[in-house]
Design a protein around this motif. Structure first.
Motif, PDB file in Angstrom:
ATOM      1  N   SER A  58       0.836  -1.210   0.000  1.00  0.00           N
ATOM      2  CA  SER A  58       0.000   0.000   0.000  1.00  0.00           C
ATOM      3  C   SER A  58       0.870   1.259   0.000  1.00  0.00           C
ATOM      4  O   SER A  58       0.513   2.260  -0.627  1.00  0.00           O
ATOM      5  CB  SER A  58      -0.962   0.007   1.186  1.00  0.00           C
ATOM      6  N   THR A  59       2.015   1.199   0.664  1.00  0.00           N
ATOM      7  CA  THR A  59       2.950   2.330   0.658  1.00  0.00           C
ATOM      8  C   THR A  59       3.501   2.549  -0.746  1.00  0.00           C
ATOM      9  O   THR A  59       3.648   3.694  -1.193  1.00  0.00           O
ATOM     10  CB  THR A  59       4.098   2.080   1.662  1.00  0.00           C
ATOM     11  N   VAL A  60       3.791   1.464  -1.451  1.00  0.00           N
ATOM     12  CA  VAL A  60       4.277   1.566  -2.828  1.00  0.00           C
ATOM     13  C   VAL A  60       3.211   2.241  -3.696  1.00  0.00           C
ATOM     14  O   VAL A  60       3.496   3.215  -4.410  1.00  0.00           O
ATOM     15  CB  VAL A  60       4.661   0.180  -3.394  1.00  0.00           C
ATOM     16  N   TYR A  61       1.979   1.758  -3.627  1.00  0.00           N
ATOM     17  CA  TYR A  61       0.902   2.341  -4.428  1.00  0.00           C
ATOM     18  C   TYR A  61       0.700   3.820  -4.102  1.00  0.00           C
ATOM     19  O   TYR A  61       0.576   4.655  -5.003  1.00  0.00           O
ATOM     20  CB  TYR A  61      -0.420   1.596  -4.192  1.00  0.00           C
ATOM     21  N   LEU A  62       0.651   4.157  -2.824  1.00  0.00           N
ATOM     22  CA  LEU A  62       0.443   5.543  -2.407  1.00  0.00           C
ATOM     23  C   LEU A  62       1.538   6.451  -2.950  1.00  0.00           C
ATOM     24  O   LEU A  62       1.268   7.519  -3.515  1.00  0.00           O
ATOM     25  CB  LEU A  62       0.394   5.635  -0.881  1.00  0.00           C
ATOM     26  N   ASN A  63       2.783   6.022  -2.799  1.00  0.00           N
ATOM     27  CA  ASN A  63       3.897   6.864  -3.238  1.00  0.00           C
ATOM     28  C   ASN A  63       4.020   6.930  -4.754  1.00  0.00           C
ATOM     29  O   ASN A  63       4.408   7.971  -5.296  1.00  0.00           O
ATOM     30  CB  ASN A  63       5.200   6.415  -2.579  1.00  0.00           C
ATOM     31  N   LEU A  64       3.682   5.864  -5.462  1.00  0.00           N
ATOM     32  CA  LEU A  64       3.660   5.931  -6.925  1.00  0.00           C
ATOM     33  C   LEU A  64       2.665   6.994  -7.381  1.00  0.00           C
ATOM     34  O   LEU A  64       2.953   7.793  -8.271  1.00  0.00           O
ATOM     35  CB  LEU A  64       3.301   4.571  -7.526  1.00  0.00           C
ATOM     36  N   HIS A  65       1.504   7.004  -6.748  1.00  0.00           N
ATOM     37  CA  HIS A  65       0.482   7.998  -7.087  1.00  0.00           C
ATOM     38  C   HIS A  65       1.002   9.420  -6.835  1.00  0.00           C
ATOM     39  O   HIS A  65       0.875  10.309  -7.698  1.00  0.00           O
ATOM     40  CB  HIS A  65      -0.788   7.737  -6.284  1.00  0.00           C
ATOM     41  N   VAL A  66       1.586   9.648  -5.673  1.00  0.00           N
ATOM     42  CA  VAL A  66       2.089  10.980  -5.305  1.00  0.00           C
ATOM     43  C   VAL A  66       3.217  11.406  -6.247  1.00  0.00           C
ATOM     44  O   VAL A  66       3.227  12.544  -6.747  1.00  0.00           O
ATOM     45  CB  VAL A  66       2.561  11.000  -3.831  1.00  0.00           C
ATOM     46  N   LEU A  67       4.156  10.510  -6.514  1.00  0.00           N
ATOM     47  CA  LEU A  67       5.289  10.847  -7.388  1.00  0.00           C
ATOM     48  C   LEU A  67       4.826  11.119  -8.814  1.00  0.00           C
ATOM     49  O   LEU A  67       5.337  12.021  -9.477  1.00  0.00           O
ATOM     50  CB  LEU A  67       6.330   9.721  -7.355  1.00  0.00           C
ATOM     51  N   ARG A  68       3.837  10.372  -9.285  1.00  0.00           N
ATOM     52  CA  ARG A  68       3.284  10.598 -10.629  1.00  0.00           C
ATOM     53  C   ARG A  68       2.569  11.943 -10.685  1.00  0.00           C
ATOM     54  O   ARG A  68       2.748  12.724 -11.620  1.00  0.00           O
ATOM     55  CB  ARG A  68       2.328   9.484 -11.007  1.00  0.00           C
ATOM     56  N   GLU A  69       1.749  12.226  -9.666  1.00  0.00           N
ATOM     57  CA  GLU A  69       1.005  13.487  -9.637  1.00  0.00           C
ATOM     58  C   GLU A  69       1.934  14.694  -9.626  1.00  0.00           C
ATOM     59  O   GLU A  69       1.567  15.765 -10.121  1.00  0.00           O
ATOM     60  CB  GLU A  69       0.085  13.538  -8.409  1.00  0.00           C
TER      61      GLU A  69
END
Length: 147
Positions: A58-69
């Protein structure tokens, strides 16, 4: 010493877009910051675990979203519909195999006759859009799938 410089580079990149530095963000950027690396979130998670990092999916998914945004990584779908991520910052195009799904980077400096900046400028002029960047993808069969 190179590791410290790399760490400062990630801190600066995060700060430049208004994000604070965290170990998960640094590790994700470090993992994605290599040529020909285009993992799915699960592949990234497994790769980080293999490196010995204690990180949750879940940390990976959350941070991928933030870094992409925040524009630090690029998200795209492969021919099989899987979401993949790219953090390699050298100007490049993707070569995508429509059979096996392999994605490979081809550096723009290796294609000097391909001037995409002119195409971007023309597209902006014709459309009226304020274009910030572009992504180009070539699709076909990789050498292994041609056999």
């Amino acid at each position: 010493m190179p590791r410290m410089r790399e760490k400062e580079n990630y801190r600066a990149r995060l700060k430049a877009v208004g994000l604070r530095h965290t170990l998960p963000r640094e590790r994700i950027l470090s993992y994605l910051d290599r040529k020909n690396v285009h993992p799915t979130p699960e592949e990234l998670y497994n790769g980080l675990k293999k490196r010995g990092y204690d990180i949750g999916l879940s940390t990976v998914y959350l941070n991928l979203h933030v870094l992409r945004e925040h524009g630090l990584i690029y998200e795209f779908r492969d021919p099989k519909g899987l979401t993949r991520y790219d953090g390699y910052t050298e100007p490049h195009v993707h070569l995508v195999c429509t059979s096996c799904g392999k994605v490979e980077d081809l550096l723009l400096k290796n294609l000097p006759e391909l001037d995409l900046s002119q195409a971007q400028k023309a597209a902006a002029e014709k459309s009226g859009w304020a274009l910030e960047n572009f992504r180009l993808e070539f699709r076909g069969l990789c050498p292994n799938c041609q056999e």
